[in-house]
Design a protein around this motif. Structure first.
Motif, PDB file in Angstrom:
ATOM      1  N   ALA A   1      32.081  -5.541 -25.025  1.00 37.41           N
ATOM      2  CA  ALA A   1      32.541  -6.621 -24.146  1.00 37.41           C
ATOM      3  C   ALA A   1      33.994  -6.986 -24.436  1.00 37.41           C
ATOM      4  O   ALA A   1      34.792  -7.205 -23.509  1.00 37.41           O
ATOM      5  N   GLU A   2      34.369  -7.028 -25.717  1.00 37.26           N
ATOM      6  CA  GLU A   2      35.742  -7.347 -26.087  1.00 37.26           C
ATOM      7  C   GLU A   2      36.725  -6.303 -25.567  1.00 37.26           C
ATOM      8  O   GLU A   2      37.860  -6.625 -25.189  1.00 37.26           O
ATOM      9  N   LEU A   3      36.305  -5.051 -25.556  1.00 43.18           N
ATOM     10  CA  LEU A   3      37.180  -3.966 -25.099  1.00 43.18           C
ATOM     11  C   LEU A   3      37.133  -3.757 -23.589  1.00 43.18           C
ATOM     12  O   LEU A   3      37.852  -2.910 -23.049  1.00 43.18           O
ATOM     13  N   GLY A   4      36.286  -4.529 -22.909  1.00 43.70           N
ATOM     14  CA  GLY A   4      36.195  -4.415 -21.457  1.00 43.70           C
ATOM     15  C   GLY A   4      35.472  -3.175 -20.981  1.00 43.70           C
ATOM     16  O   GLY A   4      35.669  -2.738 -19.831  1.00 43.70           O
ATOM     17  N   TRP A   5      34.617  -2.611 -21.802  1.00 42.30           N
ATOM     18  CA  TRP A   5      33.869  -1.412 -21.435  1.00 42.30           C
ATOM     19  C   TRP A   5      32.514  -1.779 -20.841  1.00 42.30           C
ATOM     20  O   TRP A   5      31.983  -2.862 -21.104  1.00 42.30           O
TER      21      TRP A   5
ATOM     22  N   MET B   1      28.900  -7.765 -18.612  1.00 42.61           N
ATOM     23  CA  MET B   1      27.448  -7.605 -18.711  1.00 42.61           C
ATOM     24  C   MET B   1      26.838  -7.689 -17.324  1.00 42.61           C
ATOM     25  O   MET B   1      27.250  -8.465 -16.473  1.00 42.61           O
ATOM     26  N   SER B   2      25.808  -6.875 -17.076  1.00 45.51           N
ATOM     27  CA  SER B   2      25.110  -6.912 -15.799  1.00 45.51           C
ATOM     28  C   SER B   2      24.194  -8.115 -15.746  1.00 45.51           C
ATOM     29  O   SER B   2      23.690  -8.598 -16.760  1.00 45.51           O
ATOM     30  N   ASP B   3      23.977  -8.668 -14.525  1.00 41.93           N
ATOM     31  CA  ASP B   3      23.048  -9.782 -14.379  1.00 41.93           C
ATOM     32  C   ASP B   3      21.645  -9.301 -14.021  1.00 41.93           C
ATOM     33  O   ASP B   3      20.777 -10.088 -13.644  1.00 41.93           O
TER      34      ASP B   3
ATOM     35  N   PRO C   1      21.636   1.236 -15.845  1.00 36.90           N
ATOM     36  CA  PRO C   1      22.157   1.767 -14.574  1.00 36.90           C
ATOM     37  C   PRO C   1      23.665   1.612 -14.434  1.00 36.90           C
ATOM     38  O   PRO C   1      24.307   2.397 -13.730  1.00 36.90           O
ATOM     39  N   ALA C   2      24.267   0.625 -15.115  1.00 41.06           N
ATOM     40  CA  ALA C   2      25.700   0.384 -15.004  1.00 41.06           C
ATOM     41  C   ALA C   2      26.488   1.010 -16.149  1.00 41.06           C
ATOM     42  O   ALA C   2      27.638   0.647 -16.372  1.00 41.06           O
ATOM     43  N   ARG C   3      25.890   1.961 -16.867  1.00 37.88           N
ATOM     44  CA  ARG C   3      26.603   2.615 -17.960  1.00 37.88           C
ATOM     45  C   ARG C   3      27.781   3.429 -17.409  1.00 37.88           C
ATOM     46  O   ARG C   3      27.808   3.770 -16.223  1.00 37.88           O
ATOM     47  N   PHE C   4      28.720   3.765 -18.276  1.00 39.91           N
ATOM     48  CA  PHE C   4      29.863   4.563 -17.864  1.00 39.91           C
ATOM     49  C   PHE C   4      29.368   5.906 -17.323  1.00 39.91           C
ATOM     50  O   PHE C   4      28.593   6.602 -17.979  1.00 39.91           O
TER      51      PHE C   4
END
Length: 302
Positions: A167-171, A1-3, A226-229
């Motif tokens: 989050a569980e899948l690390g995406w 997650m982004s801060d 902004p931090a999307r894939f």
């Protein structure tokens, strides 16, 4: 997650979505508009004129509910995207041969003159604004002194189950963070509104299949974080997503259907008369002076 702090919206992506969003009112938007319309029972004074902000996405059925509630009020409709503006004119405009055109109630289109409407209705629009403070300022400018805004938007608990899966899948995160209702209240005051009233509720939507769930999400919006894939996903990733949704979102409490939470924030605030800051030499605009002399007041709650 982004801060990053909410609303964590990429302004370029937000502008692109605003122009390309399908010209339809999603079911959830119409349902929220219906619930928000019920809150108008709290308002003592009916508006003489009202502005429907972005109705094509916010709720075309809701427009009919509002027009029926205030049949004598003047109606202004604002759509900033050309595609949806054309749809609004087609569906909400009155033909010259229709009696409503001559008896009142025919909608006017475009931004109203500053300070000219008594109610501004904005359903499910604020959470996709890259600069929400600027948007709230536009609402404040459109309202007359004593007028009020009614709005709804998504809150921070929205899609918490989907965020947990990613989050569980690390995406990277599946969507931008939504603003808390208390922060919306602060922004309303900062824009010049008074006595904001905020409340919220949680709604759980269930889906029979992952495909139906993803279809609903596509109609509601897109990932503006902004931090999307940054790249394109393939069929293999899509299958992996659907399998993860089927495994992790199936709810025994809902007969095994896939469940998603939506937090809905409702807001109401009125525009008070401007206050003159007294000093040795004070400059007051003509519009502010007229507003102070008129002595606008809160239409009040029941």
């Amino acid at each position: 997650m982004s801060d990053l702090l909410p609303p964590t919206i990429d302004p370029v992506a937000a502008a692109r979505w605003h122009q390309a969003a399908p010209p339809l009112s999603p079911w959830l938007h119409e349902e929220i508009a219906r619930r928000m319309e019920e809150r108008l029972e709290w308002i003592v004074q009916a508006p003489k004129s009202w502005l429907h902000w972005e109705p094509v996405r916010g709720g075309m059925q809701a427009h009919g509910l509002l027009a029926a509630r205030y049949p004598q009020a003047g109606v202004q409709v604002y759509e900033s995207a050309p595609q949806r503006a054309a749809v609004a004119r087609e569906q909400l405009g009155k033909r010259w041969w229709q009696p409503a055109r001559w008896l009142g109630g025919a909608a006017q289109f475009g931004l109203p003159a500053p300070g000219s409407v008594d109610m501004l209705w904005a359903n499910m629009a604020l959470h996709t604004a890259a600069d929400p403070q600027q948007l709230i300022g536009q609402w404040h400018e459109a309202l007359a002194v004593g007028g009020y805004v009614m709005f709804s938007c998504l809150g921070p608990d929205t899609l918490r189950e989907l965020h947990a899966v990613y989050a569980e899948l690390g995406w990277p995160v599946p969507g931008h963070a939504f603003t808390d209702m208390h922060d919306w209240g602060d922004m309303l005051v900062q824009a010049g509104f008074a006595e904001p009233v905020m409340d919220m509720e949680h709604i759980t939507l269930t889906f029979a299949t992952p495909q139906r769930l993803l279809q609903e999400l596509r109609e509601l919006g897109c990932n503006l974080h902004p931090a999307r894939f940054a790249g394109l996903r393939g069929r293999r990733w899509r299958r992996q997503l659907e399998e993860a949704l089927q495994q992790r979102l199936a709810s025994p409490a809902h007969g095994g259907q896939l469940a998603l939470t939506f937090e809905i924030v409702y807001g109401h605030a009125y525009k008070p008369a401007p206050r003159l800051r007294v000093s040795e030499s004070s400059a007051v605009s003509l519009e502010d002076m007229r507003s102070m002399l008129r002595g606008g007041r809160n239409p009040g709650l029941r």
